[in-house]
Design a protein around this motif. Structure first.
Motif, PDB file in Angstrom:
ATOM      1  N   SER A  21     -18.956  30.688  13.342  1.00  0.00           N
ATOM      2  CA  SER A  21     -19.701  29.762  14.190  1.00  0.00           C
ATOM      3  C   SER A  21     -20.713  29.003  13.341  1.00  0.00           C
ATOM      4  O   SER A  21     -21.257  29.542  12.382  1.00  0.00           O
ATOM      5  N   CYS A  22     -20.944  27.767  13.713  1.00  0.00           N
ATOM      6  CA  CYS A  22     -21.915  26.922  13.014  1.00  0.00           C
ATOM      7  C   CYS A  22     -22.846  26.326  14.062  1.00  0.00           C
ATOM      8  O   CYS A  22     -22.376  25.632  14.976  1.00  0.00           O
ATOM      9  N   ALA A  23     -24.134  26.595  13.915  1.00  0.00           N
ATOM     10  CA  ALA A  23     -25.131  26.053  14.831  1.00  0.00           C
ATOM     11  C   ALA A  23     -25.847  24.888  14.165  1.00  0.00           C
ATOM     12  O   ALA A  23     -26.285  25.002  13.015  1.00  0.00           O
ATOM     13  N   ALA A  24     -25.964  23.786  14.902  1.00  0.00           N
ATOM     14  CA  ALA A  24     -26.566  22.570  14.348  1.00  0.00           C
ATOM     15  C   ALA A  24     -27.866  22.246  15.057  1.00  0.00           C
ATOM     16  O   ALA A  24     -28.019  22.493  16.255  1.00  0.00           O
ATOM     17  N   SER A  25     -28.781  21.656  14.284  1.00  0.00           N
ATOM     18  CA  SER A  25     -30.098  21.345  14.834  1.00  0.00           C
ATOM     19  C   SER A  25     -30.173  19.961  15.469  1.00  0.00           C
ATOM     20  O   SER A  25     -31.115  19.664  16.185  1.00  0.00           O
ATOM     21  N   ALA A  26     -29.201  19.122  15.213  1.00  0.00           N
ATOM     22  CA  ALA A  26     -29.283  17.714  15.606  1.00  0.00           C
ATOM     23  C   ALA A  26     -29.262  17.535  17.117  1.00  0.00           C
ATOM     24  O   ALA A  26     -28.411  18.100  17.804  1.00  0.00           O
ATOM     25  N   ARG A  27     -30.201  16.695  17.612  1.00  0.00           N
ATOM     26  CA  ARG A  27     -30.182  16.364  19.032  1.00  0.00           C
ATOM     27  C   ARG A  27     -28.996  15.479  19.368  1.00  0.00           C
ATOM     28  O   ARG A  27     -28.573  15.408  20.517  1.00  0.00           O
ATOM     29  N   THR A  28     -28.452  14.813  18.327  1.00  0.00           N
ATOM     30  CA  THR A  28     -27.297  13.931  18.519  1.00  0.00           C
ATOM     31  C   THR A  28     -26.026  14.595  18.025  1.00  0.00           C
ATOM     32  O   THR A  28     -25.113  13.932  17.541  1.00  0.00           O
ATOM     33  N   PHE A  29     -25.956  15.910  18.125  1.00  0.00           N
ATOM     34  CA  PHE A  29     -24.814  16.679  17.630  1.00  0.00           C
ATOM     35  C   PHE A  29     -23.501  16.110  18.134  1.00  0.00           C
ATOM     36  O   PHE A  29     -22.524  16.034  17.390  1.00  0.00           O
ATOM     37  N   SER A  30     -23.471  15.714  19.390  1.00  0.00           N
ATOM     38  CA  SER A  30     -22.221  15.251  19.992  1.00  0.00           C
ATOM     39  C   SER A  30     -21.706  13.959  19.374  1.00  0.00           C
ATOM     40  O   SER A  30     -20.566  13.565  19.637  1.00  0.00           O
ATOM     41  N   SER A  31     -22.505  13.297  18.563  1.00  0.00           N
ATOM     42  CA  SER A  31     -22.046  12.065  17.930  1.00  0.00           C
ATOM     43  C   SER A  31     -21.417  12.307  16.560  1.00  0.00           C
ATOM     44  O   SER A  31     -20.861  11.388  15.963  1.00  0.00           O
ATOM     45  N   TYR A  32     -21.467  13.533  16.059  1.00  0.00           N
ATOM     46  CA  TYR A  32     -20.974  13.851  14.725  1.00  0.00           C
ATOM     47  C   TYR A  32     -19.568  14.417  14.739  1.00  0.00           C
ATOM     48  O   TYR A  32     -19.204  15.220  15.607  1.00  0.00           O
ATOM     49  N   THR A  33     -18.800  14.022  13.742  1.00  0.00           N
ATOM     50  CA  THR A  33     -17.603  14.777  13.380  1.00  0.00           C
ATOM     51  C   THR A  33     -18.074  16.039  12.664  1.00  0.00           C
ATOM     52  O   THR A  33     -19.031  15.994  11.883  1.00  0.00           O
ATOM     53  N   ASN A  52     -13.369  15.790  15.884  1.00  0.00           N
ATOM     54  CA  ASN A  52     -14.181  14.605  16.146  1.00  0.00           C
ATOM     55  C   ASN A  52     -15.239  14.901  17.201  1.00  0.00           C
ATOM     56  O   ASN A  52     -15.344  16.020  17.719  1.00  0.00           O
ATOM     57  N   TRP A  53     -16.014  13.886  17.550  1.00  0.00           N
ATOM     58  CA  TRP A  53     -17.180  14.089  18.391  1.00  0.00           C
ATOM     59  C   TRP A  53     -16.840  14.683  19.754  1.00  0.00           C
ATOM     60  O   TRP A  53     -17.598  15.487  20.297  1.00  0.00           O
ATOM     61  N   SER A  54     -15.689  14.313  20.331  1.00  0.00           N
ATOM     62  CA  SER A  54     -15.335  14.773  21.668  1.00  0.00           C
ATOM     63  C   SER A  54     -14.519  16.059  21.666  1.00  0.00           C
ATOM     64  O   SER A  54     -14.351  16.693  22.704  1.00  0.00           O
ATOM     65  N   GLY A  55     -13.990  16.408  20.502  1.00  0.00           N
ATOM     66  CA  GLY A  55     -13.085  17.550  20.424  1.00  0.00           C
ATOM     67  C   GLY A  55     -11.635  17.163  20.642  1.00  0.00           C
ATOM     68  O   GLY A  55     -10.749  18.008  20.545  1.00  0.00           O
ATOM     69  N   GLY A  56     -11.395  15.886  20.927  1.00  0.00           N
ATOM     70  CA  GLY A  56     -10.032  15.442  21.181  1.00  0.00           C
ATOM     71  C   GLY A  56      -9.227  15.170  19.936  1.00  0.00           C
ATOM     72  O   GLY A  56      -8.000  15.062  20.001  1.00  0.00           O
ATOM     73  N   GLY A  57      -9.910  15.028  18.812  1.00  0.00           N
ATOM     74  CA  GLY A  57      -9.217  14.799  17.557  1.00  0.00           C
ATOM     75  C   GLY A  57      -9.454  15.963  16.612  1.00  0.00           C
ATOM     76  O   GLY A  57     -10.606  16.326  16.349  1.00  0.00           O
ATOM     77  N   ASP A  73     -18.723  23.018  21.060  1.00  0.00           N
ATOM     78  CA  ASP A  73     -19.412  23.023  22.344  1.00  0.00           C
ATOM     79  C   ASP A  73     -20.629  22.123  22.186  1.00  0.00           C
ATOM     80  O   ASP A  73     -21.641  22.536  21.606  1.00  0.00           O
ATOM     81  N   ASN A  74     -20.531  20.899  22.671  1.00  0.00           N
ATOM     82  CA  ASN A  74     -21.618  19.942  22.478  1.00  0.00           C
ATOM     83  C   ASN A  74     -22.869  20.304  23.280  1.00  0.00           C
ATOM     84  O   ASN A  74     -23.967  19.879  22.933  1.00  0.00           O
ATOM     85  N   ALA A  75     -22.717  21.083  24.321  1.00  0.00           N
ATOM     86  CA  ALA A  75     -23.890  21.518  25.089  1.00  0.00           C
ATOM     87  C   ALA A  75     -24.702  22.548  24.319  1.00  0.00           C
ATOM     88  O   ALA A  75     -25.915  22.657  24.508  1.00  0.00           O
ATOM     89  N   LYS A  76     -24.024  23.296  23.449  1.00  0.00           N
ATOM     90  CA  LYS A  76     -24.694  24.347  22.674  1.00  0.00           C
ATOM     91  C   LYS A  76     -24.915  23.963  21.222  1.00  0.00           C
ATOM     92  O   LYS A  76     -25.492  24.737  20.462  1.00  0.00           O
ATOM     93  N   ASN A  77     -24.451  22.772  20.836  1.00  0.00           N
ATOM     94  CA  ASN A  77     -24.579  22.325  19.440  1.00  0.00           C
ATOM     95  C   ASN A  77     -23.901  23.290  18.469  1.00  0.00           C
ATOM     96  O   ASN A  77     -24.475  23.640  17.424  1.00  0.00           O
ATOM     97  N   THR A  78     -22.712  23.718  18.807  1.00  0.00           N
ATOM     98  CA  THR A  78     -22.005  24.648  17.936  1.00  0.00           C
ATOM     99  C   THR A  78     -20.572  24.183  17.692  1.00  0.00           C
ATOM    100  O   THR A  78     -19.967  23.498  18.521  1.00  0.00           O
ATOM    101  N   VAL A  79     -20.062  24.577  16.542  1.00  0.00           N
ATOM    102  CA  VAL A  79     -18.658  24.379  16.227  1.00  0.00           C
ATOM    103  C   VAL A  79     -18.135  25.701  15.674  1.00  0.00           C
ATOM    104  O   VAL A  79     -18.789  26.348  14.863  1.00  0.00           O
ATOM    105  N   ASP A  80     -16.991  26.130  16.174  1.00  0.00           N
ATOM    106  CA  ASP A  80     -16.422  27.416  15.805  1.00  0.00           C
ATOM    107  C   ASP A  80     -15.114  27.244  15.055  1.00  0.00           C
ATOM    108  O   ASP A  80     -14.430  26.217  15.192  1.00  0.00           O
TER     109      ASP A  80
END
Length: 124
Positions: A21-33, A52-57, A73-80
């Motif tokens: 798991s990777c936790a990110a600090s960015a408030r704009t996490f959902s805009s990042y690949t 990609n940002w939405s998880g669709g790619g 999970d853009n609500a939690k700012n995490t990528v697994d």
């Protein structure tokens, strides 16, 4: 600069599973690949999977296709990274990173913020 913290690494037998798991600090996490990478001593860091940002790619390196799954999970700012059917050759330090771009087969140079890495060791 985005702060990233990886967790979930460890020692596992071949054929086993781990979930990074990777936790990110960015408030704009959902805009990042987001991407997962790995590196072994003496070798270059290589891309494992990107999302990609939405998880669709999503993109996977050939060596992990069918075994690893990237999700976010853009609500939690995490990528697994769910890693199944692990092999000794998966042993490496795994890093997550962010990018403002997205396309298939992205390069390491496309990513700017990096975590400190987490060790994954797969025993035979």
């Amino acid at each position: 600069q985005v702060q990233l913290v990886e967790s979930g690494g460890g020692l596992v037998q071949a054929g086993g599973s781990l979930r990074l798991s990777c936790a990110a600090s960015a408030r704009t996490f959902s805009s990042y690949t987001m991407g997962w990478f790995r590196q072994v001593p003496g070798k270059e860091r290589s891309v494992v999977a990107t999302i990609n940002w939405s998880g669709g790619g999503k993109y996977y390196a050939d060596s992990v296709k069918g075994r690893f799954t990237i999700s976010r999970d853009n609500a939690k700012n995490t990528v697994d990274l769910q890693m199944n059917s692990l092999k000794p050759e998966d042993t490496a330090v795994y890093y997550c990173a962010t990018s403002r771009r997205y396309y298939n087969d992205m390069k390491i140079s496309d990513f700017d913020s990096w975590g400190q890495g987490t060790q994954v060791t797969v025993s035979s």
